[in-house]
Scaffold this active site. Structure first.
Site, PDB file in Angstrom:
ATOM      1  N   ASP A 181     -11.263  19.714  12.522  1.00 53.12           N
ATOM      2  CA  ASP A 181     -10.671  19.228  11.282  1.00 53.12           C
ATOM      3  C   ASP A 181      -9.383  19.963  10.941  1.00 53.12           C
ATOM      4  O   ASP A 181      -9.109  21.051  11.449  1.00 53.12           O
ATOM      5  CB  ASP A 181     -11.668  19.349  10.129  1.00 53.12           C
ATOM      6  CG  ASP A 181     -12.013  20.796   9.790  1.00 53.12           C
ATOM      7  OD1 ASP A 181     -12.255  21.579  10.727  1.00 53.12           O
ATOM      8  OD2 ASP A 181     -12.046  21.141   8.589  1.00 53.12           O
ATOM      9  N   ASP A 203      -3.860  24.293  13.735  1.00 53.52           N
ATOM     10  CA  ASP A 203      -5.095  24.850  13.186  1.00 53.52           C
ATOM     11  C   ASP A 203      -6.079  23.694  12.997  1.00 53.52           C
ATOM     12  O   ASP A 203      -6.093  23.076  11.946  1.00 53.52           O
ATOM     13  CB  ASP A 203      -4.787  25.540  11.860  1.00 53.52           C
ATOM     14  CG  ASP A 203      -5.985  26.180  11.202  1.00 53.52           C
ATOM     15  OD1 ASP A 203      -7.018  26.350  11.869  1.00 53.52           O
ATOM     16  OD2 ASP A 203      -5.896  26.503   9.989  1.00 53.52           O
ATOM     17  N   GLU A 233     -14.503  23.018   9.206  1.00 50.11           N
ATOM     18  CA  GLU A 233     -14.231  24.451   9.054  1.00 50.11           C
ATOM     19  C   GLU A 233     -13.312  24.721   7.880  1.00 50.11           C
ATOM     20  O   GLU A 233     -13.471  25.708   7.154  1.00 50.11           O
ATOM     21  CB  GLU A 233     -13.617  24.997  10.345  1.00 50.11           C
ATOM     22  CG  GLU A 233     -13.513  26.526  10.399  1.00 50.11           C
ATOM     23  CD  GLU A 233     -12.221  27.084   9.805  1.00 50.11           C
ATOM     24  OE1 GLU A 233     -12.113  28.321   9.647  1.00 50.11           O
ATOM     25  OE2 GLU A 233     -11.301  26.291   9.494  1.00 50.11           O
ATOM     26  N   GLU A 234     -12.335  23.835   7.669  1.00 49.51           N
ATOM     27  CA  GLU A 234     -11.331  24.061   6.636  1.00 49.51           C
ATOM     28  C   GLU A 234     -11.898  23.995   5.225  1.00 49.51           C
ATOM     29  O   GLU A 234     -11.263  24.469   4.278  1.00 49.51           O
ATOM     30  CB  GLU A 234     -10.190  23.055   6.785  1.00 49.51           C
ATOM     31  CG  GLU A 234      -9.381  23.197   8.066  1.00 49.51           C
ATOM     32  CD  GLU A 234      -8.552  24.463   8.127  1.00 49.51           C
ATOM     33  OE1 GLU A 234      -8.578  25.241   7.146  1.00 49.51           O
ATOM     34  OE2 GLU A 234      -7.884  24.690   9.152  1.00 49.51           O
ATOM     35  N   ASP A 242      -9.097  30.294  17.021  1.00 53.59           N
ATOM     36  CA  ASP A 242      -8.734  29.721  15.721  1.00 53.59           C
ATOM     37  C   ASP A 242      -7.784  30.629  14.950  1.00 53.59           C
ATOM     38  O   ASP A 242      -7.718  30.577  13.736  1.00 53.59           O
ATOM     39  CB  ASP A 242     -10.020  29.471  14.910  1.00 53.59           C
ATOM     40  CG  ASP A 242      -9.763  28.759  13.592  1.00 53.59           C
ATOM     41  OD1 ASP A 242      -8.738  28.061  13.484  1.00 53.59           O
ATOM     42  OD2 ASP A 242     -10.570  28.919  12.659  1.00 53.59           O
ATOM     43  N   HIS A 274      -1.393  25.019   7.507  1.00 53.86           N
ATOM     44  CA  HIS A 274      -1.731  24.354   6.242  1.00 53.86           C
ATOM     45  C   HIS A 274      -0.506  23.848   5.489  1.00 53.86           C
ATOM     46  O   HIS A 274      -0.598  23.573   4.293  1.00 53.86           O
ATOM     47  CB  HIS A 274      -2.547  25.275   5.316  1.00 53.86           C
ATOM     48  CG  HIS A 274      -3.868  25.676   5.874  1.00 53.86           C
ATOM     49  ND1 HIS A 274      -4.818  26.337   5.117  1.00 53.86           N
ATOM     50  CD2 HIS A 274      -4.427  25.530   7.110  1.00 53.86           C
ATOM     51  CE1 HIS A 274      -5.883  26.580   5.862  1.00 53.86           C
ATOM     52  NE2 HIS A 274      -5.660  26.097   7.076  1.00 53.86           N
TER      53      HIS A 274
END
Length: 403
Positions: A80, A140, A174-175, A197, A379
């Site tokens: 994700d 990411d 995960e996010e 990661d 992000h």
């Protein structure tokens, strides 16, 4: 395909997770990439590649002859991408960086300025993969996914390289802090693992924040402003008062390294009701507990000042510092250092100012330090990754699992 080609393919999938969703995974579109990865793993020849009902993808590369007794090592990445920036459609662009500012989108005037992103100076003369300035890139952690499968493909193409059984796992969500919620540690079958990661090439991490989330509701009493004297209790003003009671120098904008913080993520409301979301972070467990206790005392004080049940606090631990679970297995760190050095990468051991699936998995019985992917500015729309980092990390992972 090499890792660059894989990465460019994977970022075409919009896999943004949703922190407000109650579904598992939080967005169905994550499963679209998951199904494609399971199919690709089958074509590569991995054992039992599949996606389970929760959207987790698993597969195994058997040990080479004579290495069956070596404990199984796991490699894990998440599929994700963050909800913090638009997730698609991603329009990646490979550029040869000659220095200075990078114009990401001429029409919209979106620029990655060299003065604002000092890391760019390290990559003059290298190929960079950037966005068009309207979405995040997805390094990411699709870079981690690409690097893992490229390393696996290399090992399959070179059966003369000895290795034990390798477990592969790709996680959703995960996010939004749920990447380990349904991870099948027992079925995964690895004795130890690495999440791929992290950030800049060379980063090797086995310390992370202890983390908690706080949901706060402030209940006021709304009276017409014309007759409100000594009667109105403005929920918004009380919420601001609460925030102002937190140490002003202990926010993300004022801290670095091992320094912890309080972070106000969201605040909404009106005179009657206000809602706040905060996160609490600290590497030191004792300081972490002290931070939570301080927030609790602050809420208690406001309830004494304005009346019982004015402020309600829901405080929940998210994850803990993996260091205590990794220290008994420091050979994992020595092994990662050696794998990087053999690939010409200088190891840089840094504390994570955040968390990964590996932090939670370490407390679920799977010691799991974190390796870099090579990406930067995660992000956001100015995210980028050097193509060389994707190729280097592929080699690092091959070195890491070689017997």
């Amino acid at each position: 395909m090499n890792a660059v080609e894989r990465f460019l393919k994977y970022v075409s999938y919009d896999t943004q997770s949703d922190e407000h969703s109650q579904a598992t995974p939080t967005t169905e579109k994550q499963k679209v990439l998951g199904a494609a990865l399971a199919e690709e793993m089958a074509l590569l020849g991995l054992s039992n590649p599949h996606m389970d009902e929760h959207g987790y993808v698993y597969g195994w590369l058997p040990a080479t002859p004579g290495c069956e007794g070596i404990p199984c090592v796991g490699l894990i990445a998440h599929m994700d991408t963050s909800p913090s920036a638009p997730g698609g459609p991603v329009k990646p662009r490979v550029i040869l960086y000659g220095g200075g500012d990078i114009v990401l989108n001429q029409d919209l005037g979106i620029i990655m300025k060299a003065e604002d992103f000092e890391s760019l100076s390290k990559y003059v003369g290298q190929e960079l993969i950037v966005t068009d300035g309207t979405t995040l890139l997805g390094a990411d952690d699709k870079a981690g996914v690409a690097e893992i499968l490229s390393a696996v493909e290399y090992l399959i193409a070179h059966p003369e390289i000895p290795h034990g059984r390798i477990a592969i796992g790709f996680t959703p969500d995960e996010e939004v802090g749920q990447g380990a919620d349904h991870f099948d540690v027992e079925g995964f079958g690895a004795a130890v693992a690495y999440t791929v990661d992290g950030g800049e090439l060379g980063e090797l991490e086995y310390e992370n924040f202890n983390a908690a989330s706080a949901k706060i509701t402030v209940r006021g009493l709304n009276i017409h402003p014309g007759s409100a004297k000594n009667k109105m209790k403005n929920a918004l003003l009380m919420a601001i008062e609460l925030v102002n009671m937190l140490p002003p120098a202990e926010t993300p904008a004022h801290t670095e390294g091992y320094e912890g913080f309080y972070h106000l993520c969201d605040m909404t409301g009106d005179e009657t009701t206000a809602a706040l979301s905060l996160i609490i972070r600290d590497h030191d467990r004792q300081s972490f507990e002290s931070r939570k206790a301080y927030l609790t005392r602050t809420v208690d004080y406001l309830n004494q000042k304005y009346g019982a049940d004015t402020v309600a606090l829901e405080l929940k631990d998210s994850y803990y510092n993996m260091r205590e679970k990794i220290e008994p297995h420091m050979y994992l760190i020595h092994r990662a250092r050696a794998a990087m050095e053999a690939a010409g990468v200088i190891p840089l051991e840094v504390p994570i100012r955040g968390g990964t699936d590996g932090a939670r998995l370490s407390f679920m019985g799977l010691p799991c330090p974190n390796l870099c992917t090579g990406g930067l500015n995660f992000h956001g729309v100015r995210e980028y990754i050097p193509t060389d980092a994707l190729l280097k990390m592929t080699q690092v992972l091959v070195n890491l699992v070689t017997a």
